[in-house]
Design a protein around this motif. Structure first.
Motif, PDB file in Angstrom:
ATOM      1  N   ARG A  76       0.819  -1.202   0.000  1.00  0.00           N
ATOM      2  CA  ARG A  76       0.000   0.000   0.000  1.00  0.00           C
ATOM      3  C   ARG A  76       0.860   1.262   0.000  1.00  0.00           C
ATOM      4  N   ARG A  77       1.969   1.233   0.747  1.00  0.00           N
ATOM      5  CA  ARG A  77       2.826   2.420   0.796  1.00  0.00           C
ATOM      6  C   ARG A  77       3.462   2.696  -0.562  1.00  0.00           C
ATOM      7  N   ARG A  78       3.874   1.659  -1.270  1.00  0.00           N
ATOM      8  CA  ARG A  78       4.420   1.840  -2.621  1.00  0.00           C
ATOM      9  C   ARG A  78       3.383   2.474  -3.534  1.00  0.00           C
ATOM     10  N   ALA A  79       2.135   2.012  -3.431  1.00  0.00           N
ATOM     11  CA  ALA A  79       1.066   2.564  -4.267  1.00  0.00           C
ATOM     12  C   ALA A  79       0.842   4.038  -3.953  1.00  0.00           C
ATOM     13  N   GLU A  80       0.883   4.384  -2.662  1.00  0.00           N
ATOM     14  CA  GLU A  80       0.702   5.787  -2.266  1.00  0.00           C
ATOM     15  C   GLU A  80       1.835   6.657  -2.798  1.00  0.00           C
ATOM     16  N   ILE A  81       3.058   6.139  -2.743  1.00  0.00           N
ATOM     17  CA  ILE A  81       4.210   6.890  -3.251  1.00  0.00           C
ATOM     18  C   ILE A  81       4.083   7.102  -4.750  1.00  0.00           C
ATOM     19  N   ALA A  82       3.712   6.051  -5.469  1.00  0.00           N
ATOM     20  CA  ALA A  82       3.571   6.152  -6.918  1.00  0.00           C
ATOM     21  C   ALA A  82       2.491   7.158  -7.300  1.00  0.00           C
ATOM     22  N   GLU A  83       1.398   7.157  -6.562  1.00  0.00           N
ATOM     23  CA  GLU A  83       0.300   8.096  -6.844  1.00  0.00           C
ATOM     24  C   GLU A  83       0.742   9.539  -6.605  1.00  0.00           C
ATOM     25  N   ALA A  84       1.438   9.778  -5.493  1.00  0.00           N
ATOM     26  CA  ALA A  84       1.914  11.127  -5.199  1.00  0.00           C
ATOM     27  C   ALA A  84       2.994  11.557  -6.191  1.00  0.00           C
ATOM     28  N   ALA A  85       3.876  10.628  -6.561  1.00  0.00           N
ATOM     29  CA  ALA A  85       4.927  10.947  -7.529  1.00  0.00           C
ATOM     30  C   ALA A  85       4.325  11.286  -8.884  1.00  0.00           C
ATOM     31  N   ALA A  86       3.251  10.618  -9.253  1.00  0.00           N
ATOM     32  CA  ALA A  86       2.601  10.917 -10.535  1.00  0.00           C
ATOM     33  C   ALA A  86       2.120  12.357 -10.567  1.00  0.00           C
ATOM     34  N   ARG A  87       1.540  12.811  -9.469  1.00  0.00           N
ATOM     35  CA  ARG A  87       1.094  14.211  -9.408  1.00  0.00           C
ATOM     36  C   ARG A  87       2.289  15.160  -9.523  1.00  0.00           C
ATOM     37  N   PHE A  88       3.401  14.797  -8.903  1.00  0.00           N
ATOM     38  CA  PHE A  88       4.605  15.626  -8.946  1.00  0.00           C
ATOM     39  C   PHE A  88       5.197  15.643 -10.352  1.00  0.00           C
ATOM     40  N   PHE A  89       5.240  14.480 -11.000  1.00  0.00           N
ATOM     41  CA  PHE A  89       5.729  14.410 -12.378  1.00  0.00           C
ATOM     42  C   PHE A  89       4.851  15.239 -13.310  1.00  0.00           C
ATOM     43  N   ALA A  90       3.547  15.162 -13.119  1.00  0.00           N
ATOM     44  CA  ALA A  90       2.619  15.892 -13.987  1.00  0.00           C
ATOM     45  C   ALA A  90       2.809  17.398 -13.846  1.00  0.00           C
ATOM     46  N   GLU A  91       3.124  17.839 -12.643  1.00  0.00           N
ATOM     47  CA  GLU A  91       3.264  19.278 -12.390  1.00  0.00           C
ATOM     48  C   GLU A  91       4.622  19.820 -12.796  1.00  0.00           C
ATOM     49  N   HIS A  92       5.696  19.050 -12.515  1.00  0.00           N
ATOM     50  CA  HIS A  92       7.047  19.577 -12.702  1.00  0.00           C
ATOM     51  C   HIS A  92       7.793  18.936 -13.873  1.00  0.00           C
ATOM     52  N   GLY A  93       7.301  17.798 -14.366  1.00  0.00           N
ATOM     53  CA  GLY A  93       8.001  17.098 -15.430  1.00  0.00           C
ATOM     54  C   GLY A  93       8.920  16.026 -14.867  1.00  0.00           C
ATOM     55  N   TYR A  94       8.914  14.869 -15.470  1.00  0.00           N
ATOM     56  CA  TYR A  94       9.681  13.728 -14.969  1.00  0.00           C
ATOM     57  C   TYR A  94      11.186  14.010 -14.948  1.00  0.00           C
ATOM     58  N   HIS A  95      11.691  14.629 -15.997  1.00  0.00           N
ATOM     59  CA  HIS A  95      13.132  14.781 -16.148  1.00  0.00           C
ATOM     60  C   HIS A  95      13.716  15.906 -15.299  1.00  0.00           C
ATOM     61  N   THR A  96      12.888  16.723 -14.716  1.00  0.00           N
ATOM     62  CA  THR A  96      13.402  17.881 -13.973  1.00  0.00           C
ATOM     63  C   THR A  96      13.535  17.636 -12.481  1.00  0.00           C
ATOM     64  N   VAL A  97      13.112  16.486 -11.997  1.00  0.00           N
ATOM     65  CA  VAL A  97      13.136  16.222 -10.557  1.00  0.00           C
ATOM     66  C   VAL A  97      13.970  14.978 -10.253  1.00  0.00           C
ATOM     67  N   GLY A  98      14.456  14.920  -9.013  1.00  0.00           N
ATOM     68  CA  GLY A  98      15.217  13.770  -8.558  1.00  0.00           C
ATOM     69  C   GLY A  98      14.522  13.062  -7.417  1.00  0.00           C
ATOM     70  N   MET A  99      15.156  12.043  -6.912  1.00  0.00           N
ATOM     71  CA  MET A  99      14.564  11.250  -5.835  1.00  0.00           C
ATOM     72  C   MET A  99      14.356  12.077  -4.572  1.00  0.00           C
ATOM     73  N   ARG A 100      15.267  13.036  -4.297  1.00  0.00           N
ATOM     74  CA  ARG A 100      15.102  13.852  -3.102  1.00  0.00           C
ATOM     75  C   ARG A 100      13.831  14.677  -3.174  1.00  0.00           C
ATOM     76  N   GLU A 101      13.574  15.279  -4.356  1.00  0.00           N
ATOM     77  CA  GLU A 101      12.346  16.071  -4.521  1.00  0.00           C
ATOM     78  C   GLU A 101      11.105  15.199  -4.411  1.00  0.00           C
ATOM     79  N   ILE A 102      11.193  14.001  -4.959  1.00  0.00           N
ATOM     80  CA  ILE A 102      10.050  13.080  -4.867  1.00  0.00           C
ATOM     81  C   ILE A 102       9.797  12.706  -3.411  1.00  0.00           C
TER      82      ILE A 102
ATOM     83  N   ALA B 241      16.294   8.631   2.169  1.00  0.00           N
ATOM     84  CA  ALA B 241      16.748   7.263   2.414  1.00  0.00           C
ATOM     85  C   ALA B 241      15.578   6.294   2.556  1.00  0.00           C
ATOM     86  N   SER B 242      14.489   6.779   3.141  1.00  0.00           N
ATOM     87  CA  SER B 242      13.310   5.921   3.306  1.00  0.00           C
ATOM     88  C   SER B 242      12.674   5.590   1.966  1.00  0.00           C
ATOM     89  N   LEU B 243      12.716   6.535   1.024  1.00  0.00           N
ATOM     90  CA  LEU B 243      12.141   6.301  -0.296  1.00  0.00           C
ATOM     91  C   LEU B 243      12.833   5.134  -0.995  1.00  0.00           C
TER      92      LEU B 243
END
Length: 218
Positions: free
Chosen positions: A28-54, A63-65
């Motif tokens: 469930r936590r992986r699914a929640e992360i993926a859902e939130a990351a999708a919103r972040f990718f949609a807003e900022h673009g996949y190539h412009t962000v790194g794991m820290r921003e996600i 480190a937890s991610l």
């Protein structure tokens, strides 16, 4: 149309292509992360962000991610996989149920549009960022999409044989229908009446693209 349901026999062979691997259901936590990351990718673009921003976007330490995903690409793959494997698993059985080809296709399109409306952002990110996946991951997503398209093509062909649809090429008709409904994700608004949307697009697909022969027509 006789009104008598046809036997529940698949129009195709009912099997996934060998290149499509079984889905590993994420926690469930992986699914929640993926859902939130999708919103972040949609807003900022996949190539412009790194794991820290996600990690910051989903409210956790970097480190937890990494305990859930080894890379940004793996997160993108999880998003795209959920938007292709879930429809295969949940919608394709509707094509193998009882009823005429038109009835079965209508059931699939209703489910398809509702799933897209519920996950518009994830679907849009999966479409826009497909090229960012590794070749192996991209091949899995492409296989799912081709299988889904092939099964829609098969039920359209069955409808042509039954005299319900009037198209010369079931394959091209399947592509046209799926492209039309998938295009909803580019403009859908949160306040859209999904019930009305489903019925509108159902009419466009069946009566428009497929020229559905209804019983109440002369």
């Amino acid at each position: 149309m006789t009104g008598v349901p046809e036997p529940a026999v698949p129009d195709g062979d009912g099997r996934r292509p060998p290149s499509v691997r079984p889905r590993t259901v994420p926690g469930r936590r992986r699914a929640e992360i993926a859902e939130a990351a999708a919103r972040f990718f949609a807003e900022h673009g996949y190539h412009t962000v790194g794991m820290r921003e996600i990690a910051e976007a989903v409210g956790m330490r970097g480190a937890s991610l990494y305990n859930h995903f080894s890379s940004k690409e793996e997160i993108l793959y999880a998003i795209a996989l959920a938007m292709t494997e879930v429809p295969v698993e949940q919608h394709i059985p509707l094509l193998d149920a009882e009823g005429s080809p038109a009835d079965r296709l209508a059931a699939l399109l209703r489910a398809h549009i509702r799933h897209l409306a519920d996950h518009r952002v994830e679907h849009l990110v999966g479409l826009r960022e497909l090229a960012a996946l590794t070749p192996e991951h991209r091949a899995v997503i492409t296989d799912h999409r081709r299988y889904y398209q092939r099964r829609v093509r098969d039920v359209v062909a069955a409808g042509v044989r039954a005299g319900q649809f009037a198209v010369d090429s079931p394959g091209r008709a399947a592509v046209a229908v799926l492209d039309m409904v998938n295009g909803i994700s580019w403009w859908l608004r949160p306040d859209t009446d999904v019930d009305e949307l489903v019925e509108t697009y159902l009419g466009l697909a069946l009566d428009g693209v497929l020229q559905h022969a209804r019983e109440d027509r002369a």
